[in-house]
Design a protein around this motif. Structure first.
Motif, PDB file in Angstrom:
ATOM      1  N   MET A  58      19.229  64.529   6.239  1.00 31.46           N
ATOM      2  CA  MET A  58      20.764  65.360   5.507  1.00 31.46           C
ATOM      3  C   MET A  58      21.614  64.045   5.261  1.00 31.46           C
ATOM      4  SD  MET A  58      19.762  69.750   5.635  1.00 31.46           S
ATOM      5  CE  MET A  58      18.364  70.060   5.067  1.00 31.46           C
ATOM      6  N   LEU A  59      21.978  63.742   6.487  1.00 33.35           N
ATOM      7  CA  LEU A  59      23.435  62.907   6.993  1.00 33.35           C
ATOM      8  C   LEU A  59      23.374  62.039   5.747  1.00 33.35           C
ATOM      9  CD1 LEU A  59      23.091  63.044  10.536  1.00 33.35           C
ATOM     10  CD2 LEU A  59      24.127  64.219   9.110  1.00 33.35           C
ATOM     11  N   PRO A  60      22.819  61.326   5.136  1.00 35.48           N
ATOM     12  CA  PRO A  60      23.291  60.122   4.464  1.00 35.48           C
ATOM     13  C   PRO A  60      22.365  60.767   2.826  1.00 35.48           C
ATOM     14  CG  PRO A  60      20.919  59.411   5.243  1.00 35.48           C
ATOM     15  CD  PRO A  60      21.345  60.884   5.445  1.00 35.48           C
ATOM     16  N   TRP A  61      23.659  61.393   2.196  1.00 33.15           N
ATOM     17  CA  TRP A  61      23.615  62.195   0.806  1.00 33.15           C
ATOM     18  C   TRP A  61      22.045  62.981   0.650  1.00 33.15           C
ATOM     19  CZ3 TRP A  61      26.147  57.520   1.620  1.00 33.15           C
ATOM     20  CH2 TRP A  61      27.241  57.432   1.195  1.00 33.15           C
ATOM     21  N   PHE A  62      21.017  63.134   1.893  1.00 37.23           N
ATOM     22  CA  PHE A  62      19.729  63.619   1.931  1.00 37.23           C
ATOM     23  C   PHE A  62      19.326  62.831   1.530  1.00 37.23           C
ATOM     24  CE2 PHE A  62      22.667  67.286   1.250  1.00 37.23           C
ATOM     25  CZ  PHE A  62      22.332  68.247   1.641  1.00 37.23           C
ATOM     26  N   LEU A  63      19.118  61.494   1.473  1.00 36.98           N
ATOM     27  CA  LEU A  63      18.461  60.388   0.776  1.00 36.98           C
ATOM     28  C   LEU A  63      17.177  59.884   1.738  1.00 36.98           C
ATOM     29  CD1 LEU A  63      20.932  57.882  -0.115  1.00 36.98           C
ATOM     30  CD2 LEU A  63      19.657  58.522  -1.419  1.00 36.98           C
ATOM     31  N   GLY A  64      17.664  59.945   3.346  1.00 36.07           N
ATOM     32  CA  GLY A  64      16.551  60.801   3.937  1.00 36.07           C
ATOM     33  C   GLY A  64      15.376  60.852   3.746  1.00 36.07           C
ATOM     34  N   LEU A  65      15.290  62.071   3.095  1.00 40.01           N
ATOM     35  CA  LEU A  65      14.319  63.559   2.747  1.00 40.01           C
ATOM     36  C   LEU A  65      12.934  62.424   1.978  1.00 40.01           C
ATOM     37  CD1 LEU A  65      16.216  66.640   2.022  1.00 40.01           C
ATOM     38  CD2 LEU A  65      14.789  65.763   3.915  1.00 40.01           C
ATOM     39  N   LEU A  66      13.732  61.187   1.229  1.00 39.14           N
ATOM     40  CA  LEU A  66      12.671  60.554  -0.109  1.00 39.14           C
ATOM     41  C   LEU A  66      11.439  59.438   1.062  1.00 39.14           C
ATOM     42  CD1 LEU A  66      15.176  58.383  -2.026  1.00 39.14           C
ATOM     43  CD2 LEU A  66      13.542  60.270  -2.720  1.00 39.14           C
ATOM     44  N   VAL A  67      11.832  59.793   2.314  1.00 41.98           N
ATOM     45  CA  VAL A  67      10.280  59.037   3.513  1.00 41.98           C
ATOM     46  C   VAL A  67      10.301  60.694   3.879  1.00 41.98           C
ATOM     47  CG1 VAL A  67      10.244  57.360   5.246  1.00 41.98           C
ATOM     48  CG2 VAL A  67      10.928  56.909   2.889  1.00 41.98           C
ATOM     49  N   ILE A  68      11.444  61.039   4.678  1.00 44.86           N
ATOM     50  CA  ILE A  68      11.422  61.901   6.250  1.00 44.86           C
ATOM     51  C   ILE A  68       9.425  63.421   5.503  1.00 44.86           C
ATOM     52  CG2 ILE A  68      11.617  63.649   7.919  1.00 44.86           C
ATOM     53  CD1 ILE A  68      14.207  61.445   8.306  1.00 44.86           C
ATOM     54  N   ALA A  69      10.437  63.272   4.446  1.00 43.84           N
ATOM     55  CA  ALA A  69      10.060  64.593   4.206  1.00 43.84           C
ATOM     56  C   ALA A  69       8.218  64.634   3.854  1.00 43.84           C
ATOM     57  CB  ALA A  69      10.827  65.180   2.747  1.00 43.84           C
ATOM     58  N   PRO A  70       8.303  63.335   2.269  1.00 43.38           N
ATOM     59  CA  PRO A  70       6.663  63.083   3.247  1.00 43.38           C
ATOM     60  C   PRO A  70       5.809  63.277   4.076  1.00 43.38           C
ATOM     61  CG  PRO A  70       7.428  61.676   1.859  1.00 43.38           C
ATOM     62  CD  PRO A  70       8.803  62.906   2.285  1.00 43.38           C
ATOM     63  N   VAL A  71       5.999  62.393   5.132  1.00 47.79           N
ATOM     64  CA  VAL A  71       5.975  61.997   6.248  1.00 47.79           C
ATOM     65  C   VAL A  71       5.503  63.367   7.188  1.00 47.79           C
ATOM     66  CG1 VAL A  71       6.607  60.826   8.846  1.00 47.79           C
ATOM     67  CG2 VAL A  71       6.834  59.682   6.485  1.00 47.79           C
TER      68      VAL A  71
END
Length: 252
Positions: free
Chosen positions: A220-233
């Protein structure tokens, strides 16, 4: 349904689940990124509500946790296809979008069970606000007002409510949805099996829950961009958590 004999994974099993989740993401990245985009948009909605109607923030967080396991259905289906050998070209996005159809009855009932928890969470969060503030802090200085030292009681109460309900959703759903997808069992049996898996492996499941929480917070820290990869993993990894906790069905 006979009572399943659950396995007892090693203490470091959650790290292996994450490694397997990353492997599956790398094998079908387009599918993973599609679902990652869905989680990213949910994160943006969460931030917008925090800025405009913070009293509903905890309720929407509950909705995030409610939708998460069902949004991950496609990722579970993709991991299962990869596990079984699947098509030569791997799982397709179209098939993952319709994975819910094979067990839509139990899925709907389980969604209703989680919805009840979500509504109770939302009500509890509003009560915490109501007993703490006579009026809501202004939008312009919202975060500063909420984090003031005299509001420490509110912050502790708010966090406690969130931890209790988030823990309840985690314990109830951590392996329920992949189990319903894989075995077409009823919602109650899946929920009870999930709770039993947590009760029998408290250390492992506590580590798994902590890793999920930490990784989502980091995403969530960099404008939620990390969810693009972390969520599916994490979605793929949750399938492997189910696979390691619940023994496979025997043929015949």
């Amino acid at each position: 349904m006979d009572k399943l004999e659950l396995t007892q994974p090693a203490a470091a099993a959650p790290l292996r689940w994450l490694a397997l989740g990353w492997r599956d993401f790398a094998r079908c990245p387009k599918i993973g990124l599609f679902y990652g985009l869905c989680f990213f948009l949910m994160g943006q909605a969460l931030w917008w509500v925090f800025q405009t109607a913070p009293e509903y923030m905890l309720a929407l967080s509950a909705g995030f946790l409610l939708l998460g396991p069902f949004l991950c259905l496609g990722l579970y289906d993709a991991s299962r296809t990869l596990e079984l050998g699947g098509d030569a070209n791997g799982p397709s996005l179209r098939s993952t979008l319709t994975a819910w159809k094979v067990s839509k009855g139990p899925m709907a009932i389980f969604a209703g069970m989680l919805l009840i928890i979500e509504l109770l969470w939302g009500r509890a969060s509003l009560v915490v606000f109501a007993v703490t503030f006579n009026t809501m802090p202004s939008d312009q200085k919202l975060l500063g007002d909420l984090l003031r030292l005299e509001n420490i009681g509110f912050l502790l109460s708010y966090s406690a409510v969130g931890a209790i309900f988030a823990g309840l959703i985690f314990v109830t759903s951590v392996i329920s949805v992949p189990m319903i997808l894989d075995r077409q069992v009823d919602a109650v049996s899946a929920g009870l099996t999930s709770m039993r898996a947590c009760a029998q492996n408290p250390g492992v499941m506590l580590l798994w829950g902590a890793l999920i929480t930490l990784l989502v917070l980091l995403a969530m820290l960099p404008w939620f961009l990390g969810l693009l990869v972390i969520a599916p993993v994490l979605g793929h990894a949750s399938w492997h958590a189910y696979r390691h906790l619940v023994p496979p069905q025997h043929a015949g």
